[in-house]
Scaffold this motif. Structure first.
Motif, PDB file in Angstrom:
ATOM      1  N   PRO B 372     -53.877 -18.373 -20.180  1.00 55.89           N
ATOM      2  CA  PRO B 372     -52.791 -18.099 -19.236  1.00 55.89           C
ATOM      3  C   PRO B 372     -51.441 -18.017 -19.945  1.00 55.89           C
ATOM      4  O   PRO B 372     -51.201 -18.736 -20.908  1.00 55.89           O
ATOM      5  N   ARG B 373     -50.591 -17.097 -19.511  1.00 56.08           N
ATOM      6  CA  ARG B 373     -49.226 -17.046 -20.055  1.00 56.08           C
ATOM      7  C   ARG B 373     -48.238 -16.921 -18.895  1.00 56.08           C
ATOM      8  O   ARG B 373     -48.547 -16.333 -17.850  1.00 56.08           O
ATOM      9  N   PRO B 374     -47.066 -17.511 -19.082  1.00 50.81           N
ATOM     10  CA  PRO B 374     -46.120 -17.587 -17.964  1.00 50.81           C
ATOM     11  C   PRO B 374     -45.573 -16.227 -17.551  1.00 50.81           C
ATOM     12  O   PRO B 374     -45.389 -15.341 -18.388  1.00 50.81           O
ATOM     13  N   VAL B 375     -45.353 -16.076 -16.260  1.00 48.54           N
ATOM     14  CA  VAL B 375     -44.671 -14.893 -15.738  1.00 48.54           C
ATOM     15  C   VAL B 375     -43.196 -15.244 -15.632  1.00 48.54           C
ATOM     16  O   VAL B 375     -42.821 -16.174 -14.913  1.00 48.54           O
ATOM     17  N   LYS B 376     -42.375 -14.529 -16.379  1.00 47.62           N
ATOM     18  CA  LYS B 376     -40.940 -14.857 -16.422  1.00 47.62           C
ATOM     19  C   LYS B 376     -40.292 -14.783 -15.045  1.00 47.62           C
ATOM     20  O   LYS B 376     -40.553 -13.861 -14.279  1.00 47.62           O
ATOM     21  N   GLY B 377     -39.459 -15.765 -14.764  1.00 47.46           N
ATOM     22  CA  GLY B 377     -38.685 -15.739 -13.520  1.00 47.46           C
ATOM     23  C   GLY B 377     -39.483 -16.023 -12.267  1.00 47.46           C
ATOM     24  O   GLY B 377     -39.006 -15.789 -11.161  1.00 47.46           O
ATOM     25  N   SER B 378     -40.712 -16.519 -12.441  1.00 49.81           N
ATOM     26  CA  SER B 378     -41.557 -16.729 -11.258  1.00 49.81           C
ATOM     27  C   SER B 378     -41.484 -18.168 -10.740  1.00 49.81           C
ATOM     28  O   SER B 378     -42.313 -18.577  -9.935  1.00 49.81           O
TER      29      SER B 378
END
Lengths: 281, 464
Positions: B372-378
């Motif tokens: 998993p990798r982060p979704v920016k601004g979420s």
């Protein structure tokens, strides 16, 4: 079941019991604690080991009746038994020669500082003891402490015994007089330990505190006893209970100790009511 | 023969989600026989190879099909000391049932359900004198440290060999994770007590309140005359995410939360003295069975909304399919591809919200699962009043720290050789402390270690 062989009332609401637990008596060292459960529906609480008698196979526990569990424990007498006791838990106090050690016990903490003072003295330290209490009747173990310290100071909030004031006032005077102090060891109420750490910090005096957070298993399994020391989360049961007083996050400790205050108060009030009913019956 | 397997009868979700009574009801005798008759009795017996303790699966199923229940029990108990436990908590879908030739049809034989049926039949029909008959306990003396699945299995095997077995447990009650971890609604304590009683009747001695390392050392045990020692001490320290606010009140490790409820009976406060908060909006962090147990326990304590926060997707969840399914039925919400960033508390230090970040799946990592990798601004905030962190455990350092000669790997697990012997002579280990992950893996290791201990004792006697 673990029989109680002797009981002594040290002060109003402060009691001492000796519990048969030969394996614990054999290995217990200063600074260590046990976890006990009074009855089959009881909770597990940590108590510092105040003393031991290897020959009789007993350990001494000194406690103040503050909640349901300690009240229930206080109602037991010699000949009664407690359900469970496990220990000795936690790292023992390191037996090292520091030089001059100021050993401070506040309230029932006097019971816990006694074995530590003895141990420090035995390994060649000059031990200055300070014990404090709210009032004269709550000063415990003065005679025993006198016997295990080079000098002993007593402080009471109301001045009814020893000098009037807090243990920190005594410590402050010692520091200001220029006495050489190599280590301060404190055990007692959290606000007291914090005040001591705050006092010694500017002077760079190494300060060890022994913490008593909420615990369940006491063997590292539950993480209830986590405390922030420096920037790290530590488990007091396996990493402690002793920590560098200058590094402890005191606000967090106080906050975590209050986690179940409402439940605890209710349980205590209920218990007191039921106890009274018993007495009338 | 019916083509589809018979589902486990279970209590309706609405009814069960508010109490701690067992969810699964177990087969009736007719259902058990019908299901047992589906077994093809393959010559190659692939299912046996899928069982960590090597139960003669087709044989016990045949016995059920032919209504020879005492035989079924005997066959089960020959290889498995705790069948009533395993029939409830083993991930059969990843083990024996995964190897069943009927898997191709989508309906493997319900081996786990049948195991449970046979074990429960024994309990209800009081054949305990046959199955739990006392073995002739003599020497040699072996000490078992920890009364969880690994220790109990090892003990059960060793008494079969005629060894004199003593278990030391640090808690006030026995069973390890089977008691403090797995909730009543999945594994009733009376089932566990029954299995423990069988072991005691067979001569296993158990001492509680004894923390080996502190109350007694390993060397003390040798001086007391124990000739071999098995360490099944479990994983120990709960992991935390090390995010801001994690030490706020009402944020618990799953171990603490479940111990309060299961071991200390906090759900019966104030009859029992140990309290547990009744969180209304609860977040559970993690995707394993422990996370499911925590979420479903929080629901039963009276939560109005329980959200399970997991940073990967449903597919990657390590929890058993059955557990996830039960949790969904009971109304647990799932926030997949979500990662907690930190917590905020109220003025008294009680958690009031968790800030999360949405994730997306990237390339597969070393475990083969997509990373998993982060979704920016979420970022988003979830209001909560309790959180349970169920992201796993790290090995408890207590025993190796206090025992000379006991070496650990870089991860803190005890080093063992192919015969389960640690770096200290005569000291064996199995279960989570050497990297096991499930109850049945721990049991498998406990069983294999018992064989090694037998071998070791044999050699030791020869040398004398």
């Amino acid at each position: 079941m673990y029989p109680i062989t002797a009981k002594e009332v040290l002060a109003d609401s402060i009691k001492k019991i000796e519990v048969t637990a030969p394996d614990i008596a054999k290995r217990a060292k200063a600074g260590q604690f046990v976890i006990i459960r009074v009855s089959s529906k009881g909770e597990r609480i940590p108590l510092t080991i105040a003393d031991k008698n290897e020959k009789n196979g007993t350990v001494s526990l000194i406690f103040q009746e503050i909640g349901k569990t300690t009240l229930a424990l206080g109602r037991l007498n010699a000949g009664d038994s407690i359900m469970d006791i496990v220990g000795p838990l936690g790292h023992p106090t390191e037996s090292v020669k520091h030089g001059t050690v100021v050993a401070i016990g506040g309230g029932v903490g006097a019971a816990e500082i006694l074995p530590v003072s003895r141990m420090y003295r035995e390994c060649g330290n000059d031990v200055i003891g300070i014990i404090g209490a709210r009032t004269r009747d709550l000063v415990i173990l003065e005679r025993e402490m006198t016997g295990s310290c080079g000098r002993l100071f007593v402080a009471t909030d109301d001045g009814s015994a020893g000098r009037k004031g807090f243990v920190t006032d005594v410590l402050k005077e010692l520091i200001e007089k220029g006495d050489k102090i190599d280590l301060v060891y404190a055990i007692g109420p959290v606000p007291m330990m914090r005040a001591i750490a705050n006092l010694t910090k500017p002077f760079g005096i190494k300060t060890v505190v022994s913490l008593n957070p909420i615990m369940i298993d006491g063997t590292g399994m539950c993480g209830a006893c986590r405390v922030t020391v420096g920037s790290e989360t530590k488990f007091a049961c396996v990493d402690g209970p002793e920590f560098d007083g200058h590094q402890v996050h005191w606000d967090e400790l106080i906050q975590r100790l209050s986690a179940f205050k409402v439940n605890e108060n209710n349980a205590t009030e209920n218990y007191k009511r039921v106890c009274k009913c018993d007495q009338h019956a | 023969m019916r083509p589809t397997r018979i589902n486990m009868p279970q209590r309706p979700a609405r009814e069960r989600a508010r109490d701690f009574i067992e969810v699964n009801l177990g087969y009736s005798s007719r259902q058990a026989q019908e299901e047992a008759q589906r077994c093809l009795q393959c010559k190659t017996r692939p299912c046996v190879a899928g069982c960590p303790v090597g139960i003669s699966i087709p044989d016990f199923i045949k016995a059920i099909a032919e209504n020879r229940m005492p035989d079924a029990v005997k066959i089960l108990k020959d290889k498995n000391s705790l069948p009533a436990v395993c029939g409830r908590v083993c991930p059969q879908e990843d083990q024996c049932e995964k190897k069943c030739v009927l898997l191709k049809s989508g309906h493997p034989v319900a081996i786990g359900h049948l195991e449970r049926y046979a074990a429960d039949w024994e309990k209800e029909n009081d054949v305990s004198r046959q199955a739990c008959a006392a073995f002739d306990v003599t020497e040699p003396r072996v000490a078992i440290v920890g009364s969880g699945p690994a220790g109990l299995t090892c003990a059960g095997e060793l008494v079969k060999f005629g060894f004199d077995v003593t278990i030391f447990e640090s808690l006030h009650d026995t069973g390890g994770v089977l008691r403090y971890g797995i909730p009543e609604f999945r594994l009733p304590k009376k089932i566990l007590d029954y299995e423990l009683n069988c072991l005691k009747k067979r001569g296993v001695k158990i001492f509680t309140n004894t923390l080996i390392g502190r109350t007694k050392s390993i060397d003390d045990l040798f001086s007391e005359g124990f000739e071999a020692i098995f360490l099944g001490v479990g994983a120990g320290l709960p992991k935390f995410m090390r995010v801001p606010g994690e030490n706020l009140n009402n944020i618990f490790s799953a171990n603490e939360f479940l111990s309060r409820v299961n071991l200390m009976n906090a759900y019966m406060f104030p009859e029992y003295d140990t309290p547990v908060p009744e969180g209304k909006r609860v977040a559970v962090i993690g995707g394993g069975n422990t996370a499911m147990d925590s979420a479903r326990t929080a629901l039963r304590l009276g939560a109005s909304e329980v959200t399970l926060i997991y940073r990967r997707s449903k597919q990657e969840m390590p929890a058993r399919v059955e557990e996830v399914h039960h949790a969904e039925e009971e109304g647990i919400k799932f926030a997949f591809l979500t990662d907690p960033l930190g917590y905020k508390g109220d003025e008294r230090g009680f958690v009031k919200e968790v800030e999360c970040l949405e994730m997306e799946l990237g390339e597969p990592d070393e475990s083969g699962r997509r990373k998993p990798r982060p979704v920016k601004g979420s970022n988003f905030v979830m209001p909560i009043d309790m959180a349970v962190v169920a992201i796993g455990l790290s090995p408890n350092p207590l025993l190796p720290r206090l025992t000379k000669g006991l070496e650990t790997t870089d991860w803190g697990e005890l080093k063992i050789d192919n015969d389960f012997m640690t770096t200290k002579k005569g000291v064996f280990a199995g279960g989570d402390i050497v990297g096991g992950e499930t109850v049945i893996q721990a049991m498998g290791m406990g069983k294999d270690a018992a064989q090694s201990i037998k071998q070791y004792m044999f050699q030791k006697r020869m040398e004398c």
